[in-house]
Enzyme design. Structure first.
Site, PDB file in Angstrom:
ATOM      1  N   ASP B 114     -73.155 -87.014 -27.861  1.00  0.00           N
ATOM      2  CA  ASP B 114     -71.989 -86.020 -28.043  1.00  0.00           C
ATOM      3  C   ASP B 114     -72.422 -84.744 -28.636  1.00  0.00           C
ATOM      4  O   ASP B 114     -73.483 -84.392 -29.011  1.00  0.00           O
ATOM      5  CB  ASP B 114     -71.484 -86.946 -29.364  1.00  0.00           C
ATOM      6  CG  ASP B 114     -69.718 -86.561 -29.412  1.00  0.00           C
ATOM      7  OD1 ASP B 114     -69.179 -85.847 -28.556  1.00  0.00           O
ATOM      8  OD2 ASP B 114     -68.999 -87.336 -30.117  1.00  0.00           O
ATOM      9  N   VAL B 116     -71.267 -82.879 -31.342  1.00  0.00           N
ATOM     10  CA  VAL B 116     -71.663 -82.768 -32.979  1.00  0.00           C
ATOM     11  C   VAL B 116     -71.372 -84.098 -33.635  1.00  0.00           C
ATOM     12  O   VAL B 116     -70.569 -85.027 -33.216  1.00  0.00           O
ATOM     13  CB  VAL B 116     -70.360 -81.677 -33.396  1.00  0.00           C
ATOM     14  CG1 VAL B 116     -69.237 -82.018 -33.215  1.00  0.00           C
ATOM     15  CG2 VAL B 116     -70.721 -81.161 -34.770  1.00  0.00           C
ATOM     16  N   ASP B 118     -70.103 -84.730 -37.005  1.00  0.00           N
ATOM     17  CA  ASP B 118     -69.314 -84.206 -38.007  1.00  0.00           C
ATOM     18  C   ASP B 118     -69.302 -85.376 -38.933  1.00  0.00           C
ATOM     19  O   ASP B 118     -69.880 -85.332 -39.957  1.00  0.00           O
ATOM     20  CB  ASP B 118     -68.130 -84.012 -37.152  1.00  0.00           C
ATOM     21  CG  ASP B 118     -67.181 -83.091 -38.498  1.00  0.00           C
ATOM     22  OD1 ASP B 118     -67.802 -82.451 -39.346  1.00  0.00           O
ATOM     23  OD2 ASP B 118     -65.823 -82.751 -38.052  1.00  0.00           O
ATOM     24  N   ARG B 120     -69.434 -88.151 -38.536  1.00  0.00           N
ATOM     25  CA  ARG B 120     -70.215 -89.479 -38.140  1.00  0.00           C
ATOM     26  C   ARG B 120     -69.402 -90.758 -37.609  1.00  0.00           C
ATOM     27  O   ARG B 120     -69.704 -91.926 -37.199  1.00  0.00           O
ATOM     28  CB  ARG B 120     -71.254 -89.844 -38.980  1.00  0.00           C
ATOM     29  CG  ARG B 120     -72.382 -90.788 -38.431  1.00  0.00           C
ATOM     30  CD  ARG B 120     -73.733 -90.559 -39.479  1.00  0.00           C
ATOM     31  NE  ARG B 120     -74.047 -89.673 -38.948  1.00  0.00           N
ATOM     32  CZ  ARG B 120     -75.455 -89.086 -39.740  1.00  0.00           C
ATOM     33  NH1 ARG B 120     -75.771 -89.719 -40.956  1.00  0.00           N
ATOM     34  NH2 ARG B 120     -76.091 -87.913 -39.511  1.00  0.00           N
ATOM     35  N   THR B 122     -67.226 -91.250 -35.018  1.00  0.00           N
ATOM     36  CA  THR B 122     -66.927 -91.588 -33.655  1.00  0.00           C
ATOM     37  C   THR B 122     -68.603 -92.285 -33.107  1.00  0.00           C
ATOM     38  O   THR B 122     -68.537 -93.092 -32.533  1.00  0.00           O
ATOM     39  CB  THR B 122     -66.927 -90.236 -32.829  1.00  0.00           C
ATOM     40  OG1 THR B 122     -65.729 -89.696 -33.185  1.00  0.00           O
ATOM     41  CG2 THR B 122     -66.618 -90.730 -31.226  1.00  0.00           C
ATOM     42  N   LYS B 158     -73.731 -81.730 -38.535  1.00  0.00           N
ATOM     43  CA  LYS B 158     -73.275 -81.045 -39.574  1.00  0.00           C
ATOM     44  C   LYS B 158     -73.858 -81.732 -41.028  1.00  0.00           C
ATOM     45  O   LYS B 158     -73.651 -82.868 -41.284  1.00  0.00           O
ATOM     46  CB  LYS B 158     -71.806 -80.937 -39.506  1.00  0.00           C
ATOM     47  CG  LYS B 158     -71.160 -80.210 -38.794  1.00  0.00           C
ATOM     48  CD  LYS B 158     -69.915 -79.613 -39.183  1.00  0.00           C
ATOM     49  CE  LYS B 158     -68.900 -78.963 -37.901  1.00  0.00           C
ATOM     50  NZ  LYS B 158     -67.877 -78.746 -38.175  1.00  0.00           N
TER      51      LYS B 158
END
Lengths: 209, 209
Positions: B114, B116, B118, B120, B122, B158
């Site tokens: 993926d 990013v 972000d 977590r 997904t 992130k």
């Protein structure tokens, strides 16, 4: 550009070519309901053109991937007669999951995306298999009178004899979008570049920036 | 970089980050058997990293796409309690077509991609659903003793509190690859850029070139 010449294409050039066609489609008010990306080559242009098909207040257009490879590119031995004609399916549409968004593809605008139209074999396979699938659904659901619109988007169309055809009505009705037409050059896409800075310089020197 | 600052990322920067992780994976002799791209964000990094996972004389690694969206990103109203936790599947693996290459995912090295990490959410969903699927296949085929290896590749992680976890053994065994870790900035990916030349300049000014 001759057959044996390499044509280098930068990412930003790909982006601009996707933008050009995205705008063209929006100007014609033909925003697709679904984008079908042919993996691996279609994945990058499919994702980029989606940005330019976005309409404010509308959801992102769903992307479905279909995996198609020519036998010859897979290094699999085939009948010599059929070399370049045989396509392997490695992934297909997931109608089960699609149903959360659609009841079917019937009556929808479908944009099929690949990076290049070389021999046309893969695109021919994609369109005819998708059309077959929709026709079967139409019969099953008794919805024969809803026309489904197939379009194709490629970054580059190679101006060379093709090994397969696309539907005449698609070509004549302006639903075949090639961002640019090139000779039978060796296309060097950025995603295959070992050294992307060097690649970008070569692309810039050819004006593909 | 603070929460409200925009971080611009050029395509060439993305390419270099994919290359870095591709080389890292090859150096560890852990070339995946299959790449699972989470659409839309994972499509571009998945295609790029495949180039750097190529080994001479070996076939291209097959890419399968899975479509996952957070309810909140779809603009669909959910339970406020579950906002950011609920994932919609728009496409799943096509085991039917996969069988031409594999009998199953059992015992394979699977790289989930993926753009990013972000919240977590997904990634957590992807890993746990794929693990469940493999376990079911293992039971069905009585092949319980073959370990399957899941890895994750994201361009950006992130550095922020996550809403979901990834398997402890994946994190501790070095099978979570984030090309770079950033603050909780607003990441501006090139494929979303309206003006890619302007975007590239902004990325260059921030060193993301």
């Amino acid at each position: 550009m001759a057959n044996d010449e390499k044509m280098y294409i930068s990412y930003n050039n790909i982006h601009k070519l996707c933008k050009k066609v995205g705008y063209e489609i929006i100007a014609k008010d033909e925003r697709p309901d679904i984008i079908v990306a042919i993996t691996g080559g279609g994945m990058i242009p499919a994702r980029i053109i989606r940005s330019f098909l976005k309409v404010k207040g509308q959801k992102n257009i769903p992307i479905q991937a279909i995996g198609l490879s020519l036998y010859e590119d897979m290094g699999v031995h085939g009948d010599t007669e059929n070399i370049g004609k045989e396509v392997i399916r490695t992934q297909w549409l997931d109608f089960g999951s699609l149903e959360q968004h659609f009841d079917s593809l019937i009556g929808k605008k479908i944009l099929i995306v690949d990076e290049v139209d070389d021999t046309r074999t893969t695109l021919h396979y994609a369109v005819s298999e998708l059309q077959k699938e929709v026709e079967e659904q139409q019969k099953k659901l008794d919805r024969l009178d809803e026309p489904t619109q197939f379009s194709i988007f490629v970054i580059h169309n190679k101006d060379k004899p093709k090994k397969a055809e696309l539907p005449k009505e698609m070509m004549e009705s302006g639903h075949y979008y090639a961002a640019t037409t090139v000779g039978d050059s060796w296309l060097c896409y950025p995603w295959d570049a070992e050294d992307i800075d060097e690649h970008t310089k070569l692309a810039a020197a050819q004006g593909n920036i």
